[in-house]
Structure formats: structure tokens, C-alpha cells
Design a protein around this motif. Structure first.
Motif, PDB file in Angstrom:
ATOM      1  N   VAL A 149       0.840  -1.204   0.000  1.00  0.00           N
ATOM      2  CA  VAL A 149       0.000   0.000   0.000  1.00  0.00           C
ATOM      3  C   VAL A 149       0.876   1.256   0.000  1.00  0.00           C
ATOM      4  CG1 VAL A 149      -1.584   1.349   1.442  1.00  0.00           C
ATOM      5  CG2 VAL A 149      -2.021  -1.085   1.041  1.00  0.00           C
ATOM      6  N   GLN A 150       1.929   1.240   0.796  1.00  0.00           N
ATOM      7  CA  GLN A 150       2.840   2.385   0.851  1.00  0.00           C
ATOM      8  C   GLN A 150       3.539   2.596  -0.495  1.00  0.00           C
ATOM      9  OE1 GLN A 150       5.899   2.012   3.831  1.00  0.00           O
ATOM     10  NE2 GLN A 150       6.508   4.155   3.691  1.00  0.00           N
ATOM     11  N   ALA A 151       3.985   1.515  -1.114  1.00  0.00           N
ATOM     12  CA  ALA A 151       4.656   1.625  -2.412  1.00  0.00           C
ATOM     13  C   ALA A 151       3.695   2.133  -3.480  1.00  0.00           C
ATOM     14  CB  ALA A 151       5.237   0.268  -2.813  1.00  0.00           C
ATOM     15  N   PHE A 152       2.446   1.665  -3.444  1.00  0.00           N
ATOM     16  CA  PHE A 152       1.451   2.130  -4.415  1.00  0.00           C
ATOM     17  C   PHE A 152       1.162   3.612  -4.232  1.00  0.00           C
ATOM     18  CE2 PHE A 152      -2.906   3.083  -5.656  1.00  0.00           C
ATOM     19  CZ  PHE A 152      -2.902   2.669  -6.982  1.00  0.00           C
ATOM     20  N   ALA A 154       3.147   5.824  -3.366  1.00  0.00           N
ATOM     21  CA  ALA A 154       4.278   6.599  -3.879  1.00  0.00           C
ATOM     22  C   ALA A 154       4.314   6.650  -5.398  1.00  0.00           C
ATOM     23  CB  ALA A 154       5.586   6.013  -3.354  1.00  0.00           C
ATOM     24  N   SER A 155       3.893   5.559  -6.082  1.00  0.00           N
ATOM     25  CA  SER A 155       4.066   5.494  -7.536  1.00  0.00           C
ATOM     26  C   SER A 155       2.771   5.404  -8.330  1.00  0.00           C
ATOM     27  CB  SER A 155       4.944   4.295  -7.899  1.00  0.00           C
ATOM     28  OG  SER A 155       4.225   3.082  -7.733  1.00  0.00           O
ATOM     29  N   GLY A 156       1.696   4.922  -7.704  1.00  0.00           N
ATOM     30  CA  GLY A 156       0.445   4.714  -8.429  1.00  0.00           C
ATOM     31  C   GLY A 156       0.461   3.514  -9.343  1.00  0.00           C
ATOM     32  N   LYS A 157       1.491   2.661  -9.223  1.00  0.00           N
ATOM     33  CA  LYS A 157       1.596   1.470 -10.063  1.00  0.00           C
ATOM     34  C   LYS A 157       1.222   0.220  -9.270  1.00  0.00           C
ATOM     35  CE  LYS A 157       5.245   3.268 -13.092  1.00  0.00           C
ATOM     36  NZ  LYS A 157       6.579   3.008 -13.690  1.00  0.00           N
ATOM     37  N   SER A 158       0.742  -0.797  -9.976  1.00  0.00           N
ATOM     38  CA  SER A 158       0.450  -2.075  -9.328  1.00  0.00           C
ATOM     39  C   SER A 158       1.708  -2.614  -8.653  1.00  0.00           C
ATOM     40  CB  SER A 158      -0.057  -3.091 -10.353  1.00  0.00           C
ATOM     41  OG  SER A 158      -1.347  -2.742 -10.824  1.00  0.00           O
ATOM     42  N   GLN A 159       1.503  -3.334  -7.548  1.00  0.00           N
ATOM     43  CA  GLN A 159       2.613  -3.821  -6.740  1.00  0.00           C
ATOM     44  C   GLN A 159       2.484  -5.321  -6.500  1.00  0.00           C
ATOM     45  OE1 GLN A 159       5.087  -1.696  -5.711  1.00  0.00           O
ATOM     46  NE2 GLN A 159       4.029   0.062  -6.649  1.00  0.00           N
ATOM     47  N   LEU A 160       3.609  -6.030  -6.623  1.00  0.00           N
ATOM     48  CA  LEU A 160       3.683  -7.450  -6.293  1.00  0.00           C
ATOM     49  C   LEU A 160       4.624  -7.638  -5.119  1.00  0.00           C
ATOM     50  CD1 LEU A 160       4.272  -9.184  -9.763  1.00  0.00           C
ATOM     51  CD2 LEU A 160       2.124  -8.410  -8.772  1.00  0.00           C
ATOM     52  N   SER A 161       4.270  -8.533  -4.211  1.00  0.00           N
ATOM     53  CA  SER A 161       5.214  -8.954  -3.186  1.00  0.00           C
ATOM     54  C   SER A 161       6.036 -10.107  -3.752  1.00  0.00           C
ATOM     55  CB  SER A 161       4.471  -9.402  -1.926  1.00  0.00           C
ATOM     56  OG  SER A 161       5.385  -9.773  -0.915  1.00  0.00           O
ATOM     57  N   VAL A 162       7.358 -10.033  -3.589  1.00  0.00           N
ATOM     58  CA  VAL A 162       8.231 -11.074  -4.122  1.00  0.00           C
ATOM     59  C   VAL A 162       9.216 -11.525  -3.058  1.00  0.00           C
ATOM     60  CG1 VAL A 162       8.055 -10.143  -6.470  1.00  0.00           C
ATOM     61  CG2 VAL A 162       9.995  -9.485  -5.030  1.00  0.00           C
ATOM     62  N   MET A 163       9.682 -12.750  -3.209  1.00  0.00           N
ATOM     63  CA  MET A 163      10.724 -13.268  -2.327  1.00  0.00           C
ATOM     64  C   MET A 163      11.736 -14.048  -3.150  1.00  0.00           C
ATOM     65  SD  MET A 163       9.002 -16.524  -0.353  1.00  0.00           S
ATOM     66  CE  MET A 163       8.708 -18.071  -1.227  1.00  0.00           C
ATOM     67  N   GLU A 164      12.921 -14.203  -2.615  1.00  0.00           N
ATOM     68  CA  GLU A 164      13.965 -14.949  -3.307  1.00  0.00           C
ATOM     69  C   GLU A 164      13.757 -16.450  -3.120  1.00  0.00           C
ATOM     70  OE1 GLU A 164      17.847 -13.662  -2.244  1.00  0.00           O
ATOM     71  OE2 GLU A 164      17.513 -11.573  -2.828  1.00  0.00           O
ATOM     72  N   VAL A 165      13.806 -17.177  -4.219  1.00  0.00           N
ATOM     73  CA  VAL A 165      13.700 -18.640  -4.204  1.00  0.00           C
ATOM     74  C   VAL A 165      14.804 -19.186  -5.099  1.00  0.00           C
ATOM     75  CG1 VAL A 165      12.294 -20.647  -4.769  1.00  0.00           C
ATOM     76  CG2 VAL A 165      11.205 -18.593  -3.831  1.00  0.00           C
ATOM     77  N   ASP A 166      15.655 -20.015  -4.550  1.00  0.00           N
ATOM     78  CA  ASP A 166      16.760 -20.580  -5.318  1.00  0.00           C
ATOM     79  C   ASP A 166      16.521 -22.061  -5.601  1.00  0.00           C
ATOM     80  OD1 ASP A 166      18.396 -18.202  -5.455  1.00  0.00           O
ATOM     81  OD2 ASP A 166      18.803 -18.490  -3.304  1.00  0.00           O
ATOM     82  N   GLY A 167      17.117 -22.544  -6.692  1.00  0.00           N
ATOM     83  CA  GLY A 167      17.038 -23.951  -7.009  1.00  0.00           C
ATOM     84  C   GLY A 167      15.748 -24.339  -7.701  1.00  0.00           C
TER      85      GLY A 167
END
Length: 275
Positions: A149-152, A154-167
Motif C-alpha cells: 500500500v505504501q509503495a502504491f 508513492a508510484s500509483g503502479k500495481s505492486q507485487l510482493s516477491v521473495m527470493e527462491v533458489d534452485g
């Protein structure tokens, strides 16, 4: 279009077949992590982010979710008569005053994109959050949705939550194609092989989306099994430069699997000091 997020969509129409026989008559979303249903954690996360309209996209045999978030005056009265004031207040405040719950039926399970599209009338022309209760996110306040919500704002763009996944596990997720700079993403590839993954950044079940996504969802051709995928619509918007990502702070548990559910329960039990 306002930059304030007031509405959240919770797709909860699935059968929960991996938890049978427990989910034969009980919605998977009401299975408890310690002493609170999985869906309540997601609702509380949305409310902590300033959201005051919760839109649940349900299916058959999901009436218990509506009952859970409804008032129960008889139970409150009984608890108070027995001097159990704290429990009575807990029941009363499952949904705080000023927060509205809306329930929408998804008549057929035709994919996550279709579930979100079912909420269009309730969402209207406002930007909105989407929370998948299967993704149990923990370890910091006010939570992942608040970060989006905070990121949106600031930019008005859609936001995805992402995490690092290896392998090889990266093949279980939608994977971000990073843009050349900043938080923007250039695309979203659904469940690539580990060798074909464009990054190690996996999209998880928290989104803030702009309402023009509904038009994109309506224009998608149904894929395998007649399903409409949210990732396909997000990919189209990402290619036009209108989607950003926010990296996950905290820990994620996949409560769509029995092993993930048990790990989340163990983590929550320990974090509350029960062991």
C-alpha cells in the motif's frame, strides 16, 4: 483514480483437496493456526494496512467463512453471563467497527484471475489489494500488505510482493522478469523451469492492483482447464511498465500444503511463547 487502498479481495472458493478429509465440510481457510483461522490472519493484515472493505470470493460450502466474520450475539451474551469478558470482546472484535465484509460467489472455479474478476462490481473503479490466505506471512508489523500500500501510494503502479527462491523450487511460482532499474518489473513468467527462470524473484500471494486490470482479465483467453490466470494479466501490465515489486520482509509459509501448514503452526506457537 485514488492512491488510497480501501478494498481487499480474498479468493476463498477452492476445495482444499490436499487437506481432505478435514476440508470435506469445513473450509480450508478456517483451519486454525494455533487458535485463529488462517483467513483471519489475512483479514487482520489487510485491516492493519488501512483497508476497511473486505471482499471474500466464495464458493459452495463456504458459508462458514461468512458466519465466522458475522456477529454472534448469543455467544457473546453467554460468555458475559459466565464472566468471560475477555473472550466476549474477542468474539465481538473479530472485525473491528467500521470494517465492512462483502461476500461474492464464484459459481465455477475457473482460475485465480476469474476469482478476482468476480469481485469487480464490489471493487468498482478503485485500486485494490488481493490477499491469498494460503500464504501465511509473519515476523513483522504492520505487514506485507502495508508495504505494498505504501509503495502504491508513492508510484500509483500495481505492486507485487516477491521473495527470493533458489534452485528447482522456483518452478512452483510466477517469476519476475526484472526491469533494468529500480523496483519495476518487465514481465511475469508462470512456473518456468529452474534453467529458464528469468530471476530468482518469485511472486507470492499479496498484490495491490489498479482497476484497469479487470479489462485485461476479461480479454484473456482461457488456458488449460478453462482457467483465467491472474499472472497472465499482470504480465501484460508489466510489459507496459505499470507494475513494480516489493521484496518480502519476514517469513512465508505455504499453507496450501500440509507440511507448510504444520510449519506455520509450529512457528506461530513458538513465537507466542507457548514453548
Amino acid at each position: 483514480m485514488s492512491n488510497k487502498i480501501r478494498k481487499a479481495v480474498f479468493p476463498v472458493a477452492g476445495f482444499g483437496t490436499r487437506f481432505l478429509p478435514a476440508t470435506k465440510a469445513m473450509p480450508k481457510e478456517l483451519l486454525p493456526i494455533v487458535d485463529k483461522p488462517l483467513i483471519q490472519y489475512a483479514a487482520e493484515e489487510a485491516i492493519a494496512a488501512g483497508i476497511d472493505t473486505l471482499i471474500f470470493v466464495t464458493g459452495r460450502n463456504k458459508r462458514a467463512i461468512e458466519d465466522h466474520f458475522d456477529a454472534n450475539n448469543e455467544l457473546e451474551t453467554m460468555l458475559r453471563a459466565k464472566g468471560k469478558e475477555a473472550q466476549a470482546e474477542m468474539v465481538r472484535n473479530i472485525i473491528p467497527a467500521g470494517v465492512e465484509c462483502i461476500f461474492v460467489r464464484q459459481a465455477e472455479q475457473l482460475g485465480l484471475g476469474h476469482a478476482v474478476l468476480c469481485a469487480e462490481r464490489a471493487v468498482g473503479g478503485d485500486p485494490f489489494a488481493v490477499l491469498l490466505a494460503d500464504d501465511f506471512l509473519t515476523d513483522y508489523e504492520p505487514g506485507v500488505t502495508a508495504d505494498l500500500v505504501q509503495a502504491f501510494a508513492a508510484s500509483g503502479k500495481s505492486q507485487l510482493s516477491v521473495m527470493e527462491v533458489d534452485g528447482p523450487d522456483i518452478s512452483k511460482y510466477g517469476v519476475v522478469v526484472p526491469s533494468v532499474s529500480g523496483a519495476g518489473i518487465a514481465g511475469l513468467v508462470e512456473k518456468p523451469t529452474a534453467s529458464e527462470a528469468p530471476s530468482n524473484l518469485a511472486s507470492i500471494g499479496r498484490y495491490v492492483l489498479t482497476p484497469d486490470l479487470f479489462d485485461t482479465l476479461r480479454g484473456l483467453r482461457a488456458g488449460s482447464g478453462g482457467e483465467i490466470q491472474l499472472a497472465d494479466a499482470i504480465n501484460i501490465h508489466a510489459q507496459s511498465g505499470s507494475v513494480e515489486m516489493v521484496r518480502l520482509n519476514g517469513q512465508r509459509f505455504d499453507c496450501g500444503s500440509v507440511a507448510g501448514f504444520m510449519a506455520a503452526s509450529t512457528h506461530e506457537f513458538a513465537s507466542r511463547g507457548f514453548c
